[in-house]
Design a protein around this motif. Structure first.
Motif, short mmCIF file in Angstrom:
data_model
loop_
_atom_site.label_atom_id
_atom_site.label_comp_id
_atom_site.label_asym_id
_atom_site.label_seq_id
_atom_site.Cartn_x
_atom_site.Cartn_y
_atom_site.Cartn_z
N HIS A 27 0.82 -1.22 0.12
CA HIS A 27 -0.13 0.03 -0.11
C HIS A 27 1.14 1.25 -0.06
O HIS A 27 1.70 1.56 1.00
CB HIS A 27 -0.71 -0.14 1.17
CG HIS A 27 -1.98 0.88 1.27
ND1 HIS A 27 -3.24 0.96 2.04
CD2 HIS A 27 -2.00 2.19 0.65
CE1 HIS A 27 -4.00 1.86 1.82
NE2 HIS A 27 -3.37 2.69 1.00
N HIS A 29 1.75 5.23 -1.74
CA HIS A 29 1.01 6.49 -2.64
C HIS A 29 2.17 7.10 -3.48
O HIS A 29 3.31 7.08 -2.73
CB HIS A 29 0.14 7.18 -1.90
CG HIS A 29 -1.07 6.64 -1.56
ND1 HIS A 29 -2.24 6.51 -2.33
CD2 HIS A 29 -1.41 5.98 -0.36
CE1 HIS A 29 -3.17 5.99 -1.64
NE2 HIS A 29 -2.46 5.48 -0.35
N HIS A 59 -4.79 6.79 -5.27
CA HIS A 59 -6.22 6.62 -5.15
C HIS A 59 -6.87 6.78 -6.68
O HIS A 59 -6.56 7.68 -7.40
CB HIS A 59 -6.50 8.05 -4.37
CG HIS A 59 -6.08 8.10 -2.92
ND1 HIS A 59 -6.70 7.27 -1.95
CD2 HIS A 59 -4.97 8.71 -2.49
CE1 HIS A 59 -6.11 7.38 -1.00
NE2 HIS A 59 -5.05 8.23 -1.09
N GLU A 79 -5.97 2.05 -5.16
CA GLU A 79 -6.81 2.27 -3.81
C GLU A 79 -8.09 2.83 -4.24
O GLU A 79 -8.10 4.03 -4.89
CB GLU A 79 -6.21 2.98 -2.62
CG GLU A 79 -7.13 2.90 -1.46
CD GLU A 79 -6.37 3.56 -0.36
OE1 GLU A 79 -5.26 4.43 -0.41
OE2 GLU A 79 -6.74 3.41 0.94
N ASP A 186 1.11 2.34 3.77
CA ASP A 186 0.16 3.41 3.08
C ASP A 186 0.97 4.70 3.02
O ASP A 186 0.44 5.86 3.39
CB ASP A 186 -1.13 3.68 4.00
CG ASP A 186 -2.03 4.45 3.43
OD1 ASP A 186 -2.01 4.82 2.47
OD2 ASP A 186 -3.28 4.36 4.03
N HIS A 188 2.95 7.81 2.19
CA HIS A 188 2.61 9.12 1.61
C HIS A 188 3.76 10.05 1.86
O HIS A 188 4.13 10.83 0.86
CB HIS A 188 1.30 9.93 2.06
CG HIS A 188 0.06 9.28 1.87
ND1 HIS A 188 -0.29 8.28 2.76
CD2 HIS A 188 -1.05 9.63 1.29
CE1 HIS A 188 -1.54 7.75 2.33
NE2 HIS A 188 -1.93 8.57 1.15
ZN LIG Z 1 -3.72 4.54 1.02
#
Ligand SMILES: [Zn+2]
Ligand SMILES: [Zn+2]
Length: 308
Positions: A27, A29, A59, A79, A186, A188
């Motif tokens: 996961h 980004h 996303h 996602e 996740d 970022h």
């Molecule tokens: Zn995410």
């Protein structure tokens, strides 16, 4: 004699099969959505830190990485946000092994997302249930169509302290829903605090570092999750005895359904590297190894044969 199985439909034991361990994050980004590194930079970030594979999951769009990274596996992903659940927030669904997306409604239903991804041969994980204010009832009806849920999500932990979803996991497992638990970044924020990359990963046991082998291992449950500790071995015998060995930790939890289970804690100033217990009348058991920094490793659950 009670049997604890390690076969496919009883959930596999990755510590007892042949293969190699591969480290990955599912996961991620990039600047294609709200991450702060370009896709190529994000891949390089993980490769430079000895990861073996990565899924970029921007996303609503599938990020393509043109540059080739030798000895490193990229799994295409996305996602997707979906309809609101019981408590009023939407699902985030992490979709893996998907290379194209049709035009989506602004807020698709969960089933629409599942159908789109499965038609394309993809796999699904429910992202950060705690952060999304999902309840087990939001997930239980989907459980036969998903691989599992995120049990640790680094950015959700750092942002609002809601990174851990292990109670959601047990709520599903106790109902006999065999879903796997995934630790993920996740990611970022690679370049500015709060740095959320490199904090949660999975270790997959597979024959080779190929997309087919890694995806098959995910399907079989041949992996464990970690924020730090290494689980070296888990054995389960036919009498319900389970043994674990790991890098030094201060606590080893055997988590079972209801009020069964057992905790081993190191004496103050010392550590544990193994523990064993013989289970009573339980449906399933999973292992947590927690080090002195509070970082955990989580096995997937093992179901007793009568519940398998
Ligand atoms: Zn995410
Ligand atoms: Zn999300």
């Amino acid at each position: 004699m009670r049997q604890i199985s390690m076969k496919r439909n009883h959930l596999s034991n990755p510590f007892k099969i042949k293969g190699n361990w591969y480290k990955g994050n599912l996961h991620t980004h990039t600047t294609n959505s709200d991450g702060d590194l370009s896709p190529e930079e994000a891949v390089a970030w993980y490769k430079d830190r000895s990861y073996d594979f990565l899924a970029i999951t921007d996303h609503g769009k599938i990020t393509k990485v043109e540059k080739k990274f030798p000895d490193f596996l990229l799994i295409e992903g996305v996602e997707i946000g979906a309809e609101k659940a019981e408590l009023g927030q939407g699902y985030h669904i992490v979709c893996l092994n998907i290379s194209d997306l049709p035009e989506l409604k602004e807020v698709p239903s969960v089933q629409e997302v599942i159908d789109i991804v499965r038609e394309r041969g993809g796999k699904l994980i429910i992202g950060h249930p705690y952060w999304s204010a999902l309840t087990f009832s939001d997930i239980i009806s989907l459980s036969n169509e998903i691989l599992g849920i995120e049990i640790f999500n680094s950015t959700c932990d750092l942002a609002i302290g809601k990174g851990f979803s292990t109670v959601h996991w047990d709520d599903l497992l106790i109902r006999g829903k065999k879903v796997y638990g995934f630790a993920v970044d996740d990611s970022h924020n690679f370049t500015a605090a709060p740095f959320d990359a490199g904090a949660g990963w999975i270790m997959v046991k597979a024959k080779h570092l190929t997309k087919e082998n890694i995806l098959e291992a995910l399907e079989e449950g041949d992996f464990y999750s970690s924020c730090g500790p290494i689980i070296k071995d888990i054995s389960i015998d036919g009498n319900g005895k389970i043994k674990v060995s790991c890098t030094p930790v201060v606590r080893i939890n055997f988590i079972c359904d209801r009020t069964s289970g057992k905790v081993f804690r190191a004496e103050k100033g010392s550590s544990l590297t193994k523990a064993e217990v013989t289970l009573g009348e339980v449906k399933y058991v999973r292992v947590e190894c927690i080090d002195k920094e509070g970082m955990a490793a989580w096995s997937n659950p093992f179901f007793l044969k009568k519940w398998a």
